[in-house]
Each structure stands twice: as C-alpha cells, then as structure tokens.
Motif scaffolding. Structure first.
Motif, PDB file in Angstrom:
ATOM      1  N   ARG A  39       0.836  -1.220   0.000  1.00 41.61           N
ATOM      2  CA  ARG A  39       0.000   0.000   0.000  1.00 41.61           C
ATOM      3  C   ARG A  39       0.864   1.262   0.000  1.00 41.61           C
ATOM      4  O   ARG A  39       0.585   2.209  -0.724  1.00 41.61           O
ATOM      5  CB  ARG A  39      -0.920   0.020   1.219  1.00 41.61           C
ATOM      6  CG  ARG A  39      -2.182  -0.756   1.036  1.00 41.61           C
ATOM      7  CD  ARG A  39      -3.096  -0.446   2.234  1.00 41.61           C
ATOM      8  NE  ARG A  39      -4.188  -1.372   2.274  1.00 41.61           N
ATOM      9  CZ  ARG A  39      -5.428  -1.051   1.927  1.00 41.61           C
ATOM     10  NH1 ARG A  39      -5.723   0.150   1.530  1.00 41.61           N
ATOM     11  NH2 ARG A  39      -6.381  -1.964   2.001  1.00 41.61           N
ATOM     12  N   TYR A  41       3.935   1.582  -1.079  1.00 40.74           N
ATOM     13  CA  TYR A  41       4.567   1.716  -2.390  1.00 40.74           C
ATOM     14  C   TYR A  41       3.581   2.282  -3.408  1.00 40.74           C
ATOM     15  O   TYR A  41       3.908   3.213  -4.152  1.00 40.74           O
ATOM     16  CB  TYR A  41       5.113   0.376  -2.905  1.00 40.74           C
ATOM     17  CG  TYR A  41       5.579   0.542  -4.328  1.00 40.74           C
ATOM     18  CD1 TYR A  41       6.830   1.082  -4.605  1.00 40.74           C
ATOM     19  CD2 TYR A  41       4.736   0.246  -5.395  1.00 40.74           C
ATOM     20  CE1 TYR A  41       7.238   1.298  -5.909  1.00 40.74           C
ATOM     21  CE2 TYR A  41       5.132   0.468  -6.698  1.00 40.74           C
ATOM     22  CZ  TYR A  41       6.390   0.992  -6.948  1.00 40.74           C
ATOM     23  OH  TYR A  41       6.778   1.225  -8.238  1.00 40.74           O
ATOM     24  N   LEU A  42       2.388   1.715  -3.460  1.00 37.65           N
ATOM     25  CA  LEU A  42       1.389   2.166  -4.431  1.00 37.65           C
ATOM     26  C   LEU A  42       1.047   3.638  -4.216  1.00 37.65           C
ATOM     27  O   LEU A  42       0.879   4.403  -5.171  1.00 37.65           O
ATOM     28  CB  LEU A  42       0.130   1.297  -4.345  1.00 37.65           C
ATOM     29  CG  LEU A  42       0.307  -0.166  -4.765  1.00 37.65           C
ATOM     30  CD1 LEU A  42      -0.925  -0.987  -4.388  1.00 37.65           C
ATOM     31  CD2 LEU A  42       0.615  -0.285  -6.245  1.00 37.65           C
ATOM     32  N   GLN A  43       0.965   4.041  -2.946  1.00 40.17           N
ATOM     33  CA  GLN A  43       0.673   5.438  -2.637  1.00 40.17           C
ATOM     34  C   GLN A  43       1.821   6.341  -3.076  1.00 40.17           C
ATOM     35  O   GLN A  43       1.605   7.390  -3.682  1.00 40.17           O
ATOM     36  CB  GLN A  43       0.401   5.599  -1.142  1.00 40.17           C
ATOM     37  CG  GLN A  43      -0.046   6.982  -0.744  1.00 40.17           C
ATOM     38  CD  GLN A  43      -0.382   7.058   0.736  1.00 40.17           C
ATOM     39  OE1 GLN A  43       0.242   6.401   1.563  1.00 40.17           O
ATOM     40  NE2 GLN A  43      -1.379   7.859   1.060  1.00 40.17           N
ATOM     41  N   THR A  47      -0.206   5.761  -7.710  1.00 37.95           N
ATOM     42  CA  THR A  47      -1.094   4.839  -8.400  1.00 37.95           C
ATOM     43  C   THR A  47      -2.531   5.302  -8.177  1.00 37.95           C
ATOM     44  O   THR A  47      -2.879   5.744  -7.084  1.00 37.95           O
ATOM     45  CB  THR A  47      -0.898   3.411  -7.854  1.00 37.95           C
ATOM     46  OG1 THR A  47       0.491   3.077  -7.965  1.00 37.95           O
ATOM     47  CG2 THR A  47      -1.733   2.399  -8.592  1.00 37.95           C
ATOM     48  N   SER A  52      -4.843   0.820  -7.239  1.00 38.64           N
ATOM     49  CA  SER A  52      -4.279   0.473  -5.941  1.00 38.64           C
ATOM     50  C   SER A  52      -5.172  -0.535  -5.215  1.00 38.64           C
ATOM     51  O   SER A  52      -4.687  -1.537  -4.675  1.00 38.64           O
ATOM     52  CB  SER A  52      -4.105   1.738  -5.105  1.00 38.64           C
ATOM     53  OG  SER A  52      -3.499   1.446  -3.878  1.00 38.64           O
ATOM     54  N   THR A  53      -6.481  -0.280  -5.234  1.00 38.95           N
ATOM     55  CA  THR A  53      -7.438  -1.188  -4.593  1.00 38.95           C
ATOM     56  C   THR A  53      -7.413  -2.561  -5.255  1.00 38.95           C
ATOM     57  O   THR A  53      -7.428  -3.585  -4.578  1.00 38.95           O
ATOM     58  CB  THR A  53      -8.860  -0.590  -4.652  1.00 38.95           C
ATOM     59  OG1 THR A  53      -8.856   0.643  -3.931  1.00 38.95           O
ATOM     60  CG2 THR A  53      -9.891  -1.523  -4.058  1.00 38.95           C
ATOM     61  N   PHE A  56      -3.986  -4.386  -4.456  1.00 40.83           N
ATOM     62  CA  PHE A  56      -4.000  -4.823  -3.062  1.00 40.83           C
ATOM     63  C   PHE A  56      -5.003  -5.967  -2.866  1.00 40.83           C
ATOM     64  O   PHE A  56      -4.698  -6.960  -2.202  1.00 40.83           O
ATOM     65  CB  PHE A  56      -4.335  -3.649  -2.144  1.00 40.83           C
ATOM     66  CG  PHE A  56      -4.288  -4.001  -0.691  1.00 40.83           C
ATOM     67  CD1 PHE A  56      -3.075  -4.130  -0.037  1.00 40.83           C
ATOM     68  CD2 PHE A  56      -5.454  -4.218   0.027  1.00 40.83           C
ATOM     69  CE1 PHE A  56      -3.022  -4.469   1.313  1.00 40.83           C
ATOM     70  CE2 PHE A  56      -5.414  -4.556   1.376  1.00 40.83           C
ATOM     71  CZ  PHE A  56      -4.196  -4.680   2.018  1.00 40.83           C
ATOM     72  N   TYR A  94       0.301  -3.334 -13.427  1.00 41.23           N
ATOM     73  CA  TYR A  94       0.791  -4.163 -12.331  1.00 41.23           C
ATOM     74  C   TYR A  94       0.479  -5.629 -12.615  1.00 41.23           C
ATOM     75  O   TYR A  94      -0.578  -5.962 -13.153  1.00 41.23           O
ATOM     76  CB  TYR A  94       0.140  -3.752 -11.004  1.00 41.23           C
ATOM     77  CG  TYR A  94       0.648  -2.429 -10.504  1.00 41.23           C
ATOM     78  CD1 TYR A  94       1.840  -2.347  -9.786  1.00 41.23           C
ATOM     79  CD2 TYR A  94      -0.053  -1.251 -10.758  1.00 41.23           C
ATOM     80  CE1 TYR A  94       2.313  -1.132  -9.337  1.00 41.23           C
ATOM     81  CE2 TYR A  94       0.423  -0.028 -10.304  1.00 41.23           C
ATOM     82  CZ  TYR A  94       1.601   0.022  -9.603  1.00 41.23           C
ATOM     83  OH  TYR A  94       2.079   1.230  -9.160  1.00 41.23           O
TER      84      TYR A  94
END
Length: 180
Positions: A39, A41-43, A47, A52-53, A56, A94
């Motif tokens: 999370r 990293y994605l933030q 992303t 992101s959702t 994850f 991703y």
C-alpha cells in the motif's frame, strides 16, 4: 553457505520490473506487513485509487487462499511456503503473481477453473459472479463462497494466467498471475 550475488539478483529484479518479492511461509501477520508495504509503495508511486485497490485486493485474495489451503492440508511451514511477486509489465500495468505447492489433483481442478475464467469476457464474468453469489455456501467446505477468484478475474486487465508444474511426490507447484 555461499554468498549471494545480490547485485545479479538486483539486476534480474530490475530487468523483470519486480517491485516486491517474497518467498517463504505466509503467516497472517506477514501478509499484513507485506500488504502495508505494498500500500505504501502504491501510494508513493501515485497509483490511481482504483488500481491500488485492485492490486492490493488481488494480493490479499491470493495470499490468503494460499495460507488457507496449506492450513486445510495441515502442512508444515516448509510445505506451506509461497512465492509472491508484484511487478510491472511492458505496458506499465501491475502484475500480481503467487505460487505454492498443491496436491496434484487439486492443482488440476484449480487450473481448469482459472482457464475457464480466462476464457470469459467481462459480461460472462459478471454473470458467473452473480451466479456464485446466489449459490448456497457449503459449510463443510472449509473455504469461502468461491467468489475470490472470479472477483480477481473481473478486476483484471487481461485474462488470468496460470501454470502447474508436477513434482515427483504427486504434488505440483501452482502459479497464478493477474494483470491489473
């Protein structure tokens, strides 16, 4: 013990655009810790919220499935090990991949399920999801309602991909990849 060539490993990771990799037994707390790192990293990579959702969610579903499967078999840590990789593909999407040991027959069934889902379009996946949602849950199955894999397929930007590598002991190594 031979010293690892970390530079060569780093070059391999960079060439394959691997952002995160884990290999070993999956515990509940470890899934959470890796999830937190993912999370973060994605933030930091800015992303989109939906991507992101989805990334994850795929990671959580796949790792929890592995953990629950190993627990249902009563396997020791070394048998319950998994390899989890989060990478980027050439189109900058991703790719969430996970692999683990399974009984050979279970792997055959799982591979058939994944291939059936991969052959469906978005409308068919939505119908399959709704159909599965309405089915009565088998309380003796020890698993969820069977929605997770369908949900992953629905969120994927490309058909799910899997492989099954048979091993001499009757088990196999099952790998699943989803593109988000």
């Amino acid at each position: 013990m031979e010293l690892l060539d970390l530079h060569a490993l780093q070059q391999t990771y960079n060439a394959q655009r691997i952002l995160l990799c884990f290999n070993g037994p999956l515990t509940r707390s470890l899934i959470e810790e890796i999830g937190t790192a993912l999370r973060n990293y994605l933030q930091s990579a800015n992303t989109t919220a939906s991507a992101s959702t989805d990334v994850f969610g795929a990671y959580i579903e796949m790792t929890q499935n592995i953990r629950h499967y190993a627990a249902s078999k009563g396997w020791e840590d070394h048998e319950a090990s998994a390899t989890v990789v989060i990478a980027r593909d050439a189109e900058d999407r991703y790719v969430v991949s996970a692999g683990n040991l399974v009984d050979g027959a279970d792997g055959d069934v799982l591979q058939a399920q994944v291939r059936a889902l991969a052959a469906m379009d978005k409308t068919e996946l939505k119908t399959a999801y709704k159909t599965q949602l309405r089915k009565p849950r088998d309380e003796d199955s020890g698993s969820g309602a069977g929605l997770g894999l369908i949900d992953i397929a629905r969120r994927a930007a490309a058909p799910l991909a899997c492989s099954l590598r048979p091993l001499p002991d009757g088990r196999a190594f099952f790998s699943l990849s989803v593109v988000i």
